[in-house]
Design a protein around this motif. Structure first.
Motif, mmCIF file in Angstrom:
data_model
loop_
_atom_site.group_PDB
_atom_site.id
_atom_site.type_symbol
_atom_site.label_atom_id
_atom_site.label_comp_id
_atom_site.label_asym_id
_atom_site.label_seq_id
_atom_site.Cartn_x
_atom_site.Cartn_y
_atom_site.Cartn_z
ATOM 1 N N GLY A 123 0.806 -1.213 0.000
ATOM 2 C CA GLY A 123 0.000 0.000 0.000
ATOM 3 C C GLY A 123 0.838 1.261 0.000
ATOM 4 N N LEU A 124 0.127 2.365 0.069
ATOM 5 C CA LEU A 124 0.749 3.690 0.100
ATOM 6 C C LEU A 124 0.275 4.382 1.366
ATOM 7 N N VAL A 158 2.059 20.800 -8.634
ATOM 8 C CA VAL A 158 2.148 21.792 -9.702
ATOM 9 C C VAL A 158 0.721 22.046 -10.191
ATOM 10 N N ASN A 159 0.311 23.300 -10.186
ATOM 11 C CA ASN A 159 -1.048 23.686 -10.585
ATOM 12 C C ASN A 159 -2.106 22.911 -9.799
ATOM 13 N N GLY A 160 -1.867 22.756 -8.494
ATOM 14 C CA GLY A 160 -2.845 22.125 -7.613
ATOM 15 C C GLY A 160 -2.883 20.608 -7.664
ATOM 16 N N ARG A 161 -1.969 19.964 -8.393
ATOM 17 C CA ARG A 161 -1.975 18.506 -8.522
ATOM 18 C C ARG A 161 -0.556 17.962 -8.481
ATOM 19 N N ASP A 162 -0.470 16.696 -8.104
ATOM 20 C CA ASP A 162 0.786 15.964 -8.199
ATOM 21 C C ASP A 162 0.548 14.823 -9.170
ATOM 22 N N GLU A 163 0.922 15.049 -10.418
ATOM 23 C CA GLU A 163 0.617 14.102 -11.491
ATOM 24 C C GLU A 163 1.214 12.720 -11.231
ATOM 25 N N PHE A 164 2.443 12.669 -10.733
ATOM 26 C CA PHE A 164 3.070 11.374 -10.470
ATOM 27 C C PHE A 164 2.282 10.595 -9.425
ATOM 28 N N LEU A 165 1.941 11.253 -8.319
ATOM 29 C CA LEU A 165 1.184 10.565 -7.268
ATOM 30 C C LEU A 165 -0.211 10.182 -7.748
ATOM 31 N N ASP A 166 -0.809 10.975 -8.618
ATOM 32 C CA ASP A 166 -2.113 10.603 -9.191
ATOM 33 C C ASP A 166 -2.009 9.282 -9.945
ATOM 34 N N HIS A 167 -0.974 9.137 -10.774
ATOM 35 C CA HIS A 167 -0.768 7.896 -11.537
ATOM 36 C C HIS A 167 -0.450 6.726 -10.611
ATOM 37 N N LEU A 168 0.396 6.983 -9.607
ATOM 38 C CA LEU A 168 0.773 5.937 -8.663
ATOM 39 C C LEU A 168 -0.442 5.451 -7.873
ATOM 40 N N MET A 169 -1.243 6.377 -7.385
ATOM 41 C CA MET A 169 -2.435 6.004 -6.617
ATOM 42 C C MET A 169 -3.452 5.262 -7.478
ATOM 43 N N ALA A 170 -3.602 5.687 -8.722
ATOM 44 C CA ALA A 170 -4.539 5.008 -9.621
ATOM 45 C C ALA A 170 -4.092 3.567 -9.867
ATOM 46 N N ALA A 171 -2.785 3.360 -10.082
ATOM 47 C CA ALA A 171 -2.270 2.006 -10.309
ATOM 48 C C ALA A 171 -2.436 1.143 -9.067
ATOM 49 N N LEU A 172 -2.157 1.696 -7.903
ATOM 50 C CA LEU A 172 -2.322 0.932 -6.657
ATOM 51 C C LEU A 172 -3.790 0.578 -6.424
ATOM 52 N N THR A 173 -4.675 1.518 -6.669
ATOM 53 C CA THR A 173 -6.107 1.263 -6.504
ATOM 54 C C THR A 173 -6.570 0.186 -7.480
ATOM 55 N N HIS A 175 -4.965 -2.236 -8.545
ATOM 56 C CA HIS A 175 -4.467 -3.537 -8.102
ATOM 57 C C HIS A 175 -4.862 -3.862 -6.666
ATOM 58 N N GLY A 176 -5.829 -3.129 -6.146
ATOM 59 C CA GLY A 176 -6.395 -3.448 -4.824
ATOM 60 C C GLY A 176 -5.499 -3.160 -3.653
ATOM 61 N N ARG A 177 -4.582 -2.210 -3.777
ATOM 62 C CA ARG A 177 -3.684 -1.860 -2.682
ATOM 63 C C ARG A 177 -4.231 -0.640 -1.955
ATOM 64 N N PRO A 178 -4.212 -0.678 -0.605
ATOM 65 C CA PRO A 178 -4.789 0.442 0.149
ATOM 66 C C PRO A 178 -3.919 1.690 0.127
ATOM 67 N N ILE A 179 -4.592 2.821 0.177
ATOM 68 C CA ILE A 179 -3.925 4.123 0.294
ATOM 69 C C ILE A 179 -4.423 4.751 1.574
ATOM 70 N N THR A 180 -3.529 4.902 2.538
ATOM 71 C CA THR A 180 -3.947 5.420 3.845
ATOM 72 C C THR A 180 -3.277 6.741 4.167
#
Length: 180
Positions: A123-124, A158-173, A175-180
């Motif tokens: 998870g993250l 950057v501009n109110g978003r973190d594009e890398f973390l958005d992609h990382l969280m989407a991939a983890l989600t 694959h059923g990995r929790p984000i806490t």
């Protein structure tokens, strides 16, 4: 290396593990460049400290400017120590880069490449600051991996978003990995 072009060893590790296409990447500034910047700042503080010391030695102890010059010298001394500590910390942290693929994650730290498929992650985890103004505020994320130390992933909005973390969280989600 141009943006979007992954280092050879990272591409090879991802291809060997069958991670699929690259979703996003994050590369931190090179440690050597940050180290040199902090050393230049420390040298600048030292030069100004020597200058204020020379100026202060010419003033009378009873002169009003004497206290001001000594205070500035003290400030520069603390600035120099902070810059030296920051330079050393930069070397300890080293060069880091993160690569999120559709089927896994590749982490590069000082040239050492580690590749993890999403099933190898647990998870993250968000990490909150503990001191001062940062207390209680989101500081960074830790990617939790089976049998390995957590991988610290800094936030870069950057501009109110973190594009890398958005992609990382989407991939983890995905694959059923929790984000806490």
């Amino acid at each position: 290396m141009p943006a979007g072009e992954v280092p050879v060893e990272v591409g090879e590790a991802a291809q060997a593990r069958g991670f699929g296409p690259l979703l996003s990447e994050r590369r931190l500034a090179r440690a050597r460049n940050r180290f040199l910047l902090w050393l230049v700042i420390a040298a600048g503080c030292l030069g100004l400290l020597i200058g204020t010391g020379a100026l202060g030695s010419r003033l009378s102890v009873f002169d009003a400017m004497y206290s001001v010059v000594r205070f500035i010298g003290l400030f520069l001394c603390f600035g120099m120590v902070f810059a030296i500590v920051s330079a050393i910390r930069t070397l300890v942290v080293g060069n880091r880069a993160y690569f999120a693929y559709s089927e896994g994650f590749v982490y590069r730290h000082n040239g050492k490449v580690q590749a993890f498929s999403w099933p190898e992650t647990t998870g993250l985890q968000s990490v909150l600051g503990k001191r001062g103004d940062a207390a209680g505020k989101l500081s960074h994320y830790n990617l939790l991996v089976h049998g390995s130390e957590p991988i610290m992933i800094p936030i870069n909005i950057v501009n109110g978003r973190d594009e890398f973390l958005d992609h990382l969280m989407a991939a983890l989600t995905r694959h059923g990995r929790p984000i806490t």
